[in-house]
Design a protein around this motif. Structure first.
Motif, short mmCIF file in Angstrom:
data_model
loop_
_atom_site.label_atom_id
_atom_site.label_comp_id
_atom_site.label_asym_id
_atom_site.label_seq_id
_atom_site.Cartn_x
_atom_site.Cartn_y
_atom_site.Cartn_z
N LEU A 1 0.81 -1.22 0.00
CA LEU A 1 0.00 0.00 0.00
C LEU A 1 0.84 1.27 0.00
N GLU A 2 1.93 1.28 0.71
CA GLU A 2 2.72 2.50 0.88
C GLU A 2 3.17 3.07 -0.47
N GLY A 3 2.89 4.36 -0.65
CA GLY A 3 3.29 5.04 -1.88
C GLY A 3 2.37 4.77 -3.06
N GLU A 4 1.39 3.88 -2.94
CA GLU A 4 0.46 3.58 -4.03
C GLU A 4 -0.69 4.60 -4.01
N TYR A 5 -1.64 4.44 -4.93
CA TYR A 5 -2.74 5.40 -4.97
C TYR A 5 -4.07 4.70 -5.20
N LEU A 6 -5.14 5.35 -4.74
CA LEU A 6 -6.52 4.90 -4.95
C LEU A 6 -7.34 6.09 -5.42
N THR A 7 -8.32 5.83 -6.29
CA THR A 7 -9.19 6.89 -6.77
C THR A 7 -10.63 6.54 -6.44
N PHE A 8 -11.33 7.49 -5.80
CA PHE A 8 -12.72 7.29 -5.39
C PHE A 8 -13.63 8.19 -6.21
N GLU A 9 -14.82 7.66 -6.53
CA GLU A 9 -15.86 8.49 -7.13
C GLU A 9 -16.87 8.81 -6.05
N TYR A 10 -17.02 10.11 -5.77
CA TYR A 10 -17.96 10.53 -4.74
C TYR A 10 -18.92 11.53 -5.38
N GLY A 11 -20.19 11.12 -5.48
CA GLY A 11 -21.16 11.94 -6.19
C GLY A 11 -20.80 11.97 -7.67
N SER A 12 -20.60 13.14 -8.22
CA SER A 12 -20.27 13.27 -9.65
C SER A 12 -18.78 13.56 -9.87
N LYS A 13 -17.98 13.52 -8.80
CA LYS A 13 -16.57 13.86 -8.93
C LYS A 13 -15.68 12.70 -8.48
N THR A 14 -14.44 12.72 -8.99
CA THR A 14 -13.48 11.70 -8.59
C THR A 14 -12.32 12.36 -7.85
N TYR A 15 -11.78 11.64 -6.87
CA TYR A 15 -10.68 12.15 -6.06
C TYR A 15 -9.63 11.06 -5.92
N SER A 16 -8.37 11.44 -6.19
CA SER A 16 -7.27 10.48 -6.09
C SER A 16 -6.49 10.74 -4.80
N VAL A 17 -6.14 9.70 -4.08
CA VAL A 17 -5.39 9.84 -2.84
C VAL A 17 -4.13 8.98 -2.92
N THR A 18 -2.99 9.59 -2.61
CA THR A 18 -1.73 8.85 -2.52
C THR A 18 -1.58 8.37 -1.09
N LEU A 19 -1.30 7.10 -0.93
CA LEU A 19 -1.08 6.54 0.40
C LEU A 19 0.31 6.95 0.85
N GLN A 20 0.34 7.92 1.75
CA GLN A 20 1.57 8.62 2.12
C GLN A 20 2.64 7.70 2.70
N SER A 21 3.91 8.13 2.56
CA SER A 21 5.03 7.43 3.17
C SER A 21 5.87 8.46 3.92
N GLY A 22 6.86 7.99 4.67
CA GLY A 22 7.72 8.90 5.43
C GLY A 22 7.05 9.37 6.70
N LYS A 23 7.33 10.66 7.07
CA LYS A 23 6.80 11.23 8.30
C LYS A 23 5.74 12.27 8.00
N ASP A 24 4.73 12.31 8.85
CA ASP A 24 3.72 13.35 8.77
C ASP A 24 4.25 14.60 9.46
N SER A 25 3.53 15.71 9.34
CA SER A 25 4.00 16.97 9.91
C SER A 25 4.15 16.93 11.42
N ASP A 26 3.40 16.06 12.08
CA ASP A 26 3.50 15.96 13.54
C ASP A 26 4.47 14.87 13.98
N GLY A 27 5.25 14.31 13.03
CA GLY A 27 6.23 13.30 13.36
C GLY A 27 5.73 11.87 13.24
N TYR A 28 4.44 11.69 12.96
CA TYR A 28 3.89 10.34 12.82
C TYR A 28 4.53 9.65 11.61
#
Length: 785
Positions: free
Chosen positions: A157-184
């Protein structure tokens, strides 16, 4: 402005309802249109009057806009570069330095004393206090993280992507890697960690209105089957459908969306109960076990060495020593033999730059890992946590991981108590990055700017307080972080000392904190010392730097040329408006007329209908006369202006246009600059009998006809409004007439509707009677049969 329909035909026809003439055979609609023709004619007439007023508004505004723009450009102090009313525009701002030492002095600005001022010498140049590190501040080493040559579980999963259709629009999300802004640290190695990391990734995708995908999709751990697995459910409350639209094959397969392209759309839907049964029936493979060779084989990694980036392909290495030797050999092929050393240090790789042909460290060369194929770098990458991807400071890592020599061995993350020039730099810890620290210092009141010089691997501190007043002093943790005075090459702040002389007066020494300073309206910059002996006494034999000033002729001529061009355009526009006779054969078109014409025909017709809309207008004639006679005929000022090269065209058809004789004008700038300046900038003074100059007279004209300020605006703006005076757009004489017509048209339209409804009702009753008679006639006829 009221909104009123300008329709002339459809306002009647569209009101006629039902089917007319079925029984009687009468053309009901045509009859009703004829019976209401008088009212519709009144509406058409008012619409024509309304359009004529709007065209007049447009014509007046075209003139007033030109006047406003002219005034803003040539008489406003907000446009100093073109303000011909300002004395400073005509001032002697073109300054030349002369003398053997003139190369050390530059001068700009304007001043009445410029011709009498001389720079006798510069004893000392100003210098702001500064510190520069003597030695490298980092370990000059590029190091990877810990490398595991065994078999490890690699996330699908890490670094891969998924695209969702919500209503009439599509949204792509990259499954993040590394550190988040809060250090997670993003981790997908098991169900619980994958759920958290995916939800965080969804929060980074905006769907508008301040919401993210995480507001409509919930990733959760589903244990309904007895084994925890990743599931998603819709949190939508607005009736929108949510479904998996696409994604990388690796990520889709990992979540159970097998053979996605062949999957029915209904199986892709994500409802409030989670994935479809078809998806749930498939297994999930969040990770796949891979050897080091499987993780790196045939993958590329790119290095940048002194600004040059080259890519190398990783080989099939089974241990740390083989990997080190392989990379060292390939780097030598790309950047030259003996320049980059690679060695194993336990389970890590260490890269050092060397002076070619030696084993000595090259502290001047910069080596970094630019990028690599997926899975090679990063927290879960094959080369370990390679956050430190350079042999220089990593400015975005915590201090203890940045490679800063002074922080080697530091493990804590407590408060960092920096103090510079006795000013505390707050809000920092040992877990802060060097970028954060430098930003805090530079935005503080310490009076210091710090920078990191990557090429030389040094810190530089510069006082932001000029000259001898500036200082750079460390205390508390600043000493630990940056070092004491012995660690720096330092320079105290010093002031400049400049000797100047006014006319034949005594020489004076000025002390300034900067080498650029203002003196009597002049901006003076000194760039070298001269005029003093070694014992710092004035050398009377030294050649002083003298100044000579004159008006900037090119700038003035260019502005005057533009002003006359703009003035003449206004004159032409005004005269065209008042002298063009209207063609009475052309008037505003009705909607019925427009229906039978092309757009091009309509455009040409309306151009002719607009022409002459302000013919012989009294206000514009008055404006035309005001522009033609800026100066009274035969006046001294008019004669003087003409002698300076600006005269009124002798061609009567030009109606007062100005003509510029550039040769005479430039001569006047050289010989009579003060008289020319006065002619343009003077204002009336009753005590002396002085009259207005050229620009003051023009300002009076523009204010009279196009003033945009005050309770009462200019004549043309009061009449037609202007976007330059927003309140006038809805409150002007012509607009009030338009509003009155709008109200009348509205009443006429109501009257037309009432008439049409009455006639429709009468014809409907007639149809009913005729229909009944026809029925009775048919019934009676049946007896006769």
């Amino acid at each position: 402005m009221a909104s009123v329909s300008t329709t002339n035909k459809t306002s009647a026809a569209s009101s006629i309802r039902g089917y007319g003439g079925l029984a009687s055979g009468l053309d009901r609609d045509t009859l009703i249109e004829g019976m209401t023709a008088s009212t519709r004619a009144k509406i058409a007439k008012q619409n024509k009057s309304r359009q004529t007023l709007l065209w007049k508004q447009e014509a007046y505004q075209s003139v007033s806009s030109k006047l406003v723009q002219f005034a803003k450009k040539y008489t406003s102090y907000t446009n100093s570069a073109t303000n011909l009313s300002s004395a400073s525009f005509w001032s002697k701002s073109d300054i030349t330095t002369s003398g053997a030492n003139s190369k050390y002095v530059s001068v700009t600005g304007s001043s009445a004393i410029s011709d009498s001022l001389s720079i006798v010498g510069v004893k000392r140049m100003a210098q702001d206090a500064y510190k520069v590190s003597k030695d490298s501040v980092s370990n000059n080493t590029l190091s990877t993280g810990s490398i595991d040559f065994g078999t490890v579980d690699v996330s699908n999963l890490e670094g891969e992507y998924l695209t969702f259709e919500y209503g009439s629009k599509t949204y792509s999300v990259t499954l993040q890697s590394g550190k988040d802004s809060d250090g997670y640290i993003f981790d997908y190695s098991d169900t619980e960690k994958a759920v958290e990391s995916m939800n965080r990734s969804l929060k980074k995708v905006s769907i508008g209105n301040g919401k993210t995908l995480a507001d409509v999709i919930d990733v959760y751990s589903d244990t309904s089957s007895g084994t925890a697995r990743v599931n998603m459910k819709s949190k939508d409350t607005a009736g929108n459908t949510l479904q998996m639209d696409s994604g990388s094959t690796l990520a889709l397969d990992a979540l159970g969306f097998k053979d996605f392209k062949d999957m029915p759309v209904t199986d892709r839907i994500i409802g409030s109960g989670g994935f479809s049964n078809a998806v749930k029936a498939n297994g999930q493979t969040l990770t796949t076990p891979k050897t080091f060779i499987e993780r790196t084989g045939d993958k590329n990694i790119s290095f940048t060495y002194n600004g040059v980036t080259k890519s190398i392909k990783m080989g099939n290495n089974s241990n740390i020593d083989e990997l080190a030797a392989d990379l060292k050999n390939k780097l030598a092929q790309q950047f030259g033999s003996g320049r980059i050393d690679v060695k194993a240090d336990g389970d890590k790789l260490v890269f050092n730059t060397l002076i070619a042909g030696t084993t000595d460290k090259d502290e001047t060369s910069v080596l970094s890992i630019a990028y690599a194929d997926k899975g090679v770098l990063g927290i879960h990458g094959a080369l370990g946590d390679s956050a430190d991807k350079s042999n220089r400071l990593n400015l975005n890592s915590p201090l203890k991981e940045s490679g800063l020599l002074s922080m080697s061995g530091v493990t804590g993350d407590g408060p960092l108590n920096l103090k510079i020039n006795n000013v505390s730099i707050t809000g920092l810890t040992y877990n802060s990055s060097m970028n954060e620290i430098m930003q805090k210092i530079n935005s503080s009141n310490a009076g210091v700017k710090v920078s990191y010089l990557s090429s030389s691997d040094k810190f530089t501190f510069q006082s932001t307080v000029e000259g001898a007043s500036g200082k750079i002093e460390f205390s508390d943790d600043a000493l630990t972080l940056f070092g004491d005075d012995a660690a720096f090459n330092s320079k105290e702040g010093i002031d400049a000392v400049i000797a100047v002389k006014y006319g034949k007066g005594e020489t004076q020494e000025l002390v300034r904190g900067s080498n650029t300073f203002n003196l009597e309206g002049l901006n003076i910059t000194v760039s070298g010392t001269f005029g003093y002996k070694s014992d710092e006494t004035l050398d009377t034999s030294s050649d002083p730097v003298t100044l000579s000033a004159k008006a900037n002729s090119d700038q003035i001529v260019s502005t005057i040329t533009d002003m006359i061009k703009d003035f003449n355009e206004i004159v032409q526009l005004v005269n065209d408006q008042v002298s063009t006779k209207p063609n009475r054969d052309y008037s505003p078109l009705t909607d019925e007329q427009k229906e039978s014409m092309s757009e091009d025909q309509i455009k040409k017709w309306e151009e002719k209908a607009k022409a002459g809309i302000l013919f012989n207008d009294s206000d514009l004639r008055s404006l035309s006369d005001s522009l033609r006679f800026i100066f009274d005929a035969g006046s001294d000022d008019k004669a003087l202006l003409s002698s300076f090269g600006i005269s009124t065209s002798a061609d009567y058809s030009d109606k007062g246009k100005l003509v510029l004789d550039e040769t005479k004008f430039r001569a006047a700038l050289e010989k009579n600059p003060e008289d020319l300046r006065k002619l343009f900038t003077k204002k009336a003074d009753t005590s002396t009998g002085e009259t207005d100059g050229f620009m003051a007279k023009l300002t009076n004209v523009t204010n009279k006809y196009a003033s945009t300020t005050g309770a009462t605006k200019g004549i043309l703006i009061e009449k037609a409004g202007s976007t330059y005076a927003p309140t006038s757009v809805l409150s002007n004489s012509l607009q009030k007439s338009v509003d009155s017509i709008d109200a009348y048209i509205k009443n006429l339209q109501a009257q037309l509707k009432a008439e049409t409804d009455r006639y429709v009702k009468q014809f409907t009753n007639l149809e009913n009677v005729v229909s009944q008679m026809n029925s009775q006639s048919s019934w009676l006829s049946s007896f006769g049969g």
